[in-house]
Design a protein around this motif. Structure first.
Motif, PDB file in Angstrom:
ATOM      1  N   VAL A  15       0.842  -1.206   0.000  1.00  0.00           N
ATOM      2  CA  VAL A  15       0.000   0.000   0.000  1.00  0.00           C
ATOM      3  C   VAL A  15       0.872   1.250   0.000  1.00  0.00           C
ATOM      4  O   VAL A  15       0.619   2.204  -0.759  1.00  0.00           O
ATOM      5  CB  VAL A  15      -0.952  -0.003   1.216  1.00  0.00           C
ATOM      6  CG1 VAL A  15      -1.655   1.341   1.354  1.00  0.00           C
ATOM      7  CG2 VAL A  15      -1.979  -1.119   1.082  1.00  0.00           C
ATOM      8  N   ILE A  16       1.903   1.285   0.842  1.00  0.00           N
ATOM      9  CA  ILE A  16       2.798   2.446   0.911  1.00  0.00           C
ATOM     10  C   ILE A  16       3.464   2.683  -0.440  1.00  0.00           C
ATOM     11  O   ILE A  16       3.516   3.827  -0.946  1.00  0.00           O
ATOM     12  CB  ILE A  16       3.869   2.249   2.004  1.00  0.00           C
ATOM     13  CG1 ILE A  16       3.222   2.137   3.391  1.00  0.00           C
ATOM     14  CG2 ILE A  16       4.887   3.380   1.973  1.00  0.00           C
ATOM     15  CD1 ILE A  16       2.508   3.386   3.845  1.00  0.00           C
ATOM     16  N   ILE A  17       3.968   1.629  -1.068  1.00  0.00           N
ATOM     17  CA  ILE A  17       4.625   1.771  -2.372  1.00  0.00           C
ATOM     18  C   ILE A  17       3.639   2.272  -3.414  1.00  0.00           C
ATOM     19  O   ILE A  17       3.950   3.158  -4.231  1.00  0.00           O
ATOM     20  CB  ILE A  17       5.244   0.428  -2.805  1.00  0.00           C
ATOM     21  CG1 ILE A  17       6.395   0.059  -1.869  1.00  0.00           C
ATOM     22  CG2 ILE A  17       5.727   0.492  -4.247  1.00  0.00           C
ATOM     23  CD1 ILE A  17       6.963  -1.325  -2.111  1.00  0.00           C
ATOM     24  N   ALA A  18       2.415   1.732  -3.413  1.00  0.00           N
ATOM     25  CA  ALA A  18       1.407   2.154  -4.389  1.00  0.00           C
ATOM     26  C   ALA A  18       1.069   3.635  -4.227  1.00  0.00           C
ATOM     27  O   ALA A  18       0.921   4.367  -5.213  1.00  0.00           O
ATOM     28  CB  ALA A  18       0.145   1.307  -4.241  1.00  0.00           C
ATOM     29  N   ILE A  19       0.982   4.111  -2.977  1.00  0.00           N
ATOM     30  CA  ILE A  19       0.669   5.527  -2.751  1.00  0.00           C
ATOM     31  C   ILE A  19       1.847   6.404  -3.141  1.00  0.00           C
ATOM     32  O   ILE A  19       1.665   7.521  -3.641  1.00  0.00           O
ATOM     33  CB  ILE A  19       0.241   5.738  -1.287  1.00  0.00           C
ATOM     34  CG1 ILE A  19      -1.100   5.030  -1.038  1.00  0.00           C
ATOM     35  CG2 ILE A  19       0.119   7.227  -0.957  1.00  0.00           C
ATOM     36  CD1 ILE A  19      -1.587   5.106   0.385  1.00  0.00           C
ATOM     37  N   VAL A  20       3.067   5.928  -2.935  1.00  0.00           N
ATOM     38  CA  VAL A  20       4.242   6.671  -3.405  1.00  0.00           C
ATOM     39  C   VAL A  20       4.201   6.811  -4.931  1.00  0.00           C
ATOM     40  O   VAL A  20       4.451   7.895  -5.476  1.00  0.00           O
ATOM     41  CB  VAL A  20       5.543   5.963  -2.958  1.00  0.00           C
ATOM     42  CG1 VAL A  20       6.751   6.542  -3.697  1.00  0.00           C
ATOM     43  CG2 VAL A  20       5.737   6.113  -1.452  1.00  0.00           C
ATOM     44  N   VAL A  21       3.863   5.728  -5.623  1.00  0.00           N
ATOM     45  CA  VAL A  21       3.739   5.797  -7.084  1.00  0.00           C
ATOM     46  C   VAL A  21       2.645   6.777  -7.476  1.00  0.00           C
ATOM     47  O   VAL A  21       2.800   7.565  -8.422  1.00  0.00           O
ATOM     48  CB  VAL A  21       3.451   4.398  -7.667  1.00  0.00           C
ATOM     49  CG1 VAL A  21       3.155   4.481  -9.169  1.00  0.00           C
ATOM     50  CG2 VAL A  21       4.624   3.467  -7.414  1.00  0.00           C
ATOM     51  N   TRP A  22       1.527   6.762  -6.759  1.00  0.00           N
ATOM     52  CA  TRP A  22       0.442   7.727  -7.002  1.00  0.00           C
ATOM     53  C   TRP A  22       0.945   9.156  -6.854  1.00  0.00           C
ATOM     54  O   TRP A  22       0.686  10.012  -7.711  1.00  0.00           O
ATOM     55  CB  TRP A  22      -0.705   7.443  -6.028  1.00  0.00           C
ATOM     56  CG  TRP A  22      -1.729   8.547  -5.895  1.00  0.00           C
ATOM     57  CD1 TRP A  22      -1.717   9.554  -4.973  1.00  0.00           C
ATOM     58  CD2 TRP A  22      -2.888   8.759  -6.699  1.00  0.00           C
ATOM     59  NE1 TRP A  22      -2.802  10.376  -5.137  1.00  0.00           N
ATOM     60  CE2 TRP A  22      -3.539   9.917  -6.192  1.00  0.00           C
ATOM     61  CE3 TRP A  22      -3.449   8.100  -7.775  1.00  0.00           C
ATOM     62  CZ2 TRP A  22      -4.720  10.416  -6.748  1.00  0.00           C
ATOM     63  CZ3 TRP A  22      -4.634   8.590  -8.324  1.00  0.00           C
ATOM     64  CH2 TRP A  22      -5.249   9.724  -7.819  1.00  0.00           C
ATOM     65  N   GLY A  23       1.667   9.434  -5.772  1.00  0.00           N
ATOM     66  CA  GLY A  23       2.185  10.785  -5.555  1.00  0.00           C
ATOM     67  C   GLY A  23       3.140  11.214  -6.655  1.00  0.00           C
ATOM     68  O   GLY A  23       3.066  12.348  -7.159  1.00  0.00           O
ATOM     69  N   VAL A  24       4.053  10.334  -7.052  1.00  0.00           N
ATOM     70  CA  VAL A  24       4.997  10.657  -8.131  1.00  0.00           C
ATOM     71  C   VAL A  24       4.238  10.910  -9.434  1.00  0.00           C
ATOM     72  O   VAL A  24       4.573  11.829 -10.199  1.00  0.00           O
ATOM     73  CB  VAL A  24       6.017   9.512  -8.306  1.00  0.00           C
ATOM     74  CG1 VAL A  24       6.865   9.730  -9.556  1.00  0.00           C
ATOM     75  CG2 VAL A  24       6.915   9.412  -7.073  1.00  0.00           C
ATOM     76  N   ALA A  25       3.220  10.113  -9.710  1.00  0.00           N
ATOM     77  CA  ALA A  25       2.433  10.298 -10.927  1.00  0.00           C
ATOM     78  C   ALA A  25       1.730  11.649 -10.928  1.00  0.00           C
ATOM     79  O   ALA A  25       1.653  12.322 -11.969  1.00  0.00           O
ATOM     80  CB  ALA A  25       1.414   9.167 -11.063  1.00  0.00           C
ATOM     81  N   MET A  26       1.219  12.088  -9.772  1.00  0.00           N
ATOM     82  CA  MET A  26       0.551  13.385  -9.717  1.00  0.00           C
ATOM     83  C   MET A  26       1.548  14.536  -9.869  1.00  0.00           C
ATOM     84  O   MET A  26       1.227  15.577 -10.445  1.00  0.00           O
ATOM     85  CB  MET A  26      -0.223  13.528  -8.393  1.00  0.00           C
ATOM     86  CG  MET A  26      -1.381  12.549  -8.263  1.00  0.00           C
ATOM     87  SD  MET A  26      -2.529  12.539  -9.676  1.00  0.00           S
ATOM     88  CE  MET A  26      -2.124  10.954 -10.415  1.00  0.00           C
ATOM     89  N   ILE A  27       2.773  14.339  -9.372  1.00  0.00           N
ATOM     90  CA  ILE A  27       3.824  15.332  -9.628  1.00  0.00           C
ATOM     91  C   ILE A  27       4.076  15.424 -11.131  1.00  0.00           C
ATOM     92  O   ILE A  27       4.160  16.516 -11.714  1.00  0.00           O
ATOM     93  CB  ILE A  27       5.115  14.968  -8.884  1.00  0.00           C
ATOM     94  CG1 ILE A  27       4.918  15.083  -7.368  1.00  0.00           C
ATOM     95  CG2 ILE A  27       6.274  15.867  -9.329  1.00  0.00           C
ATOM     96  CD1 ILE A  27       6.106  14.584  -6.562  1.00  0.00           C
ATOM     97  N   GLY A  28       4.196  14.263 -11.792  1.00  0.00           N
ATOM     98  CA  GLY A  28       4.414  14.242 -13.228  1.00  0.00           C
ATOM     99  C   GLY A  28       3.278  14.894 -13.985  1.00  0.00           C
ATOM    100  O   GLY A  28       3.506  15.632 -14.969  1.00  0.00           O
ATOM    101  N   PHE A  29       2.045  14.662 -13.551  1.00  0.00           N
ATOM    102  CA  PHE A  29       0.897  15.291 -14.200  1.00  0.00           C
ATOM    103  C   PHE A  29       0.963  16.812 -14.094  1.00  0.00           C
ATOM    104  O   PHE A  29       0.764  17.527 -15.082  1.00  0.00           O
ATOM    105  CB  PHE A  29      -0.398  14.774 -13.568  1.00  0.00           C
ATOM    106  CG  PHE A  29      -1.625  15.573 -13.933  1.00  0.00           C
ATOM    107  CD1 PHE A  29      -2.125  15.548 -15.220  1.00  0.00           C
ATOM    108  CD2 PHE A  29      -2.265  16.364 -12.985  1.00  0.00           C
ATOM    109  CE1 PHE A  29      -3.246  16.288 -15.563  1.00  0.00           C
ATOM    110  CE2 PHE A  29      -3.385  17.103 -13.309  1.00  0.00           C
ATOM    111  CZ  PHE A  29      -3.875  17.060 -14.604  1.00  0.00           C
ATOM    112  N   GLY A  30       1.264  17.312 -12.891  1.00  0.00           N
ATOM    113  CA  GLY A  30       1.346  18.757 -12.708  1.00  0.00           C
ATOM    114  C   GLY A  30       2.464  19.373 -13.534  1.00  0.00           C
ATOM    115  O   GLY A  30       2.280  20.427 -14.159  1.00  0.00           O
ATOM    116  N   VAL A  31       3.629  18.726 -13.555  1.00  0.00           N
ATOM    117  CA  VAL A  31       4.758  19.237 -14.334  1.00  0.00           C
ATOM    118  C   VAL A  31       4.430  19.239 -15.823  1.00  0.00           C
ATOM    119  O   VAL A  31       4.764  20.179 -16.553  1.00  0.00           O
ATOM    120  CB  VAL A  31       6.020  18.412 -14.041  1.00  0.00           C
ATOM    121  CG1 VAL A  31       7.153  18.807 -14.994  1.00  0.00           C
ATOM    122  CG2 VAL A  31       6.458  18.608 -12.590  1.00  0.00           C
TER     123      VAL A  31
END
Length: 437
Positions: A294-310
Motif C-alpha cells: 500500500v505504501i509503495i502504491a501511494i508513493v507511485v500515485w504521488g509521483v504520478a501526480m507530480i508528473g501530471f502537474g509538471v
C-alpha cells in the motif's frame, strides 16, 4: 503470462460470481444516473451552484448511512439487508425516471431523490463488502477486490461515454429508466445467495448509535486497520487533482472552455489506468507484505501526480504532446490507486473480525467518498492561490511527505504480513497496543 493477468479464481465460487456478474450492468446504470443528475440540474437552473449543491446532498447520506448501514450489516443477515438496499436503489432510480418523464422540473425534488438513492447506496456497499469474506477463502480476497474495483472503474468510463452517445437520440429520463432496470439484476442475484447471518449472537439487534461508536472504538485500537484509512486520506486529499481538470484542459492543453475531448481524456485517464491495473493484477494474491505494498502504491500515485502537474506546466507550445504525457501519468496513478485500494480493502476484510466488518466497511465508504470531495475544495483553493501546476505537482509532493510520515509513525502497518494459504493473517513485531489478529 497467465499469472500476470487478473486472477479469476474467486469467480469459481457461485455466490461471489453472481454478485460480480450482477455488478457489471449495475455500475454502468449507476453511472448513467451520475451523469444525468448534474445535467438535469444545470438544465433546470442554468446555475452551476446547484450542480455543486448536489455534492452536499450526496455526501451527507453517504456519511450518515454509510456508518449506520455498516452497523446494520453486523446486526442482521447481510443477504436480507442487501435485498432491502437493492430494492431501495431500484425505487429511487424509478422515481428519478418518473419525475424526469413527467417533466416535474423541480430542482429540490431531484436533489432529495438523489439523497435517497445515495442513502441506499451507502447501506448496500459496506454490506456487500462485508459479505464477501464469508463467501471466499482469505487467500482469494486480493483477487476478488481487484475484480470488483475493475468493474467499478469500467463503469465510470463506459457509463458517461454511453450517456453522451445516447442523449443524441433519447431524452434524459431514459438514462434514469435504464438505471432502474439494471437495479433489478442485483436483486435477482441477491435472492439466490445463501443466508449470511451475524457471526456473533451478541451483535443481533445491535444497530443503534452505540454500535457505531463500538466500531470506532475497535478502529482506534487496531493500528493496521486505522492506518489503511489514514494513508488513503493522505493520498486523496493531497493528491486527487480532478478539480483542476477543467482549467488545465483549457489553459494548459488548449482545449475549449466547455471541456471537449481534452477534458474527457483527463477525466477518464485515472479510471482507465485502474482498469488496466485490474487486468494485469494476477500478481496481487502472491503479495504477503500488504502494508508495504500500500505504501509503495501511494508513493507511485504521488509521483504520478507530480508528473501530471509538471506536464501541465511545461505544455506551452507543445500542448498536444504534453497532453498525452499528462494522461499517461494520470493512468499510472489510476493503476497505483487500484493496487492500493485492493490491498486496503483486503486488509480491512482480513484483519478485522467478522462481527465489526460491516461497520468498518461503512467507515471505508465514508473515507472513499469524502476524501476526493475534500480534495476538490483543497485543490480548487490552491489553484486560485498558486496556479494549477503548483497545486497538482505540490499535492503529489505532499502525498510523498505525508505517507512517509505515516509509515514512520506506524511501522507495524509497513510490517503487516499475511501468510497466504492460512486461514488467518499474521502481524509480526507487534507492540502491546497493536492489532491482535
Amino acid at each position: 503470462m497467465r499469472r500476470l493477468f487478473a486472477d479469476t479464481t474467486p469467480l469459481r465460487t457461485r455466490d461471489f460470481r453472481r454478485l460480480w456478474l450482477a455488478g457489471i450492468p449495475t455500475v454502468i446504470g449507476a453511472n448513467l444516473t451520475i451523469f444525468a443528475v448534474p445535467v438535469q440540474l444545470y438544465a433546470l437552473t442554468q446555475n452551476s451552484a446547484y450542480v455543486g449543491l448536489s455534492g452536499i446532498f450526496a455526501l451527507v447520506p453517504l456519511v450518515v448511512f454509510g456508518l449506520w448501514g455498516g452497523a446494520w450489516a453486523d446486526a442482521m443477515d447481510r443477504r436480507r439487508l442487501l435485498i432491502i438496499a437493492s430494492c431501495g436503489l431500484a425505487v429511487a432510480s424509478t422515481l428519478l425516471w418518473v419525475q424526469a418523464a413527467m417533466a416535474v422540473n423541480n430542482v429540490w425534488l431531484v436533489l432529495c431523490l438523489l439523497s435517497v438513492q445515495q442513502a441506499f447506496y451507502a447501506i448496500n456497499q459496506p454490506t456487500r463488502s462485508a459479505a464477501i469474506p464469508r463467501m471466499i477463502p482469505p487467500a482469494q480476497l486480493p483477487a476478488a477486490n481487484s475484480l470488483n474495483i475493475s468493474v467499478t472503474q469500467l463503469g465510470a468510463i463506459v457509463g458517461p461515454l454511453l450517456a453522451g452517445i445516447m442523449l443524441r437520440w433519447v431524452d434524459l429520463s431514459t438514462l434514469y429508466l435504464i438505471d432502474a432496470i439494471t437495479c433489478l439484476v442485483p436483486i435477482w442475484a441477491t435472492f439466490r445467495l445463501a443466508p449470511i447471518p451475524p457471526s456473533s449472537s451478541d451483535q443481533r439487534g445491535n444497530w443503534g448509535f452505540r454500535a457505531v461508536l463500538d466500531g470506532f472504538r475497535y478502529l482506534a485500537g487496531h493500528t493496521v486497520v486505522l492506518m489503511s484509512f489514514v494513508v488513503d486520506l493522505i493520498a486523496m486529499i493531497f493528491g486527487m487533482p480532478r478539480a483542476l481538470f477543467p482549467q488545465m484542459a483549457h489553459e494548459s492543453f488548449g482545449g475549449p472552455v466547455d471541456g471537449g475531448t481534452t477534458m474527457a481524456l483527463l477525466a477518464a485517464a485515472i479510471s482507465g489506468g485502474a482498469v488496466a491495473g485490474g487486468v494485469f493484477s494476477g500478481w496481487l494474491p502472491r503479495v504477503q507484505r500488504q502494508g508495504l505494498a500500500v505504501i509503495i502504491a501511494i508513493v507511485v500515485w504521488g509521483v504520478a501526480m507530480i508528473g501530471f502537474g509538471v506536464a501541465g506546466g511545461l505544455a506551452g507550445g507543445t500542448a498536444g504532446a504534453m497532453l498525452w504525457i499528462a494522461v499517461a501519468f494520470l493512468a499510472i496513478g489510476g493503476a497505483a490507486d487500484m493496487v492500493s485500494s485492493a490491498f486496503r480493502n483486503t486488509i480491512l476484510q482480513e484483519a478485522a473480525t467478522d462481527d465489526v466488518r460491516g461497520r468498518l466497511q461503512g467507515v471505508f465508504i465514508v473515507v472513499v467518498a469524502g476524501g476526493p470531495r475534500l480534495a476538490d475544495a483543497v485543490h480548487g483553493a490552491a489553484a486560485a492561490a498558486v496556479g494549477t501546476t503548483v497545486a497538482a505537482a505540490g499535492g503529489g509532493g505532499l502525498v510523498l511527505v505525508g505517507v512517509l510520515i505515516a509509515a514512520l509513525a506506524a511501522p507495524v502497518f509497513v510490517r503487516y504480513r499475511v501468510q497466504r494459504y492460512h486461514a488467518e493473517p499474521e502481524i509480526s513485531e507487534q507492540t502491546p497496543d497493536d492489532d491482535k489478529v
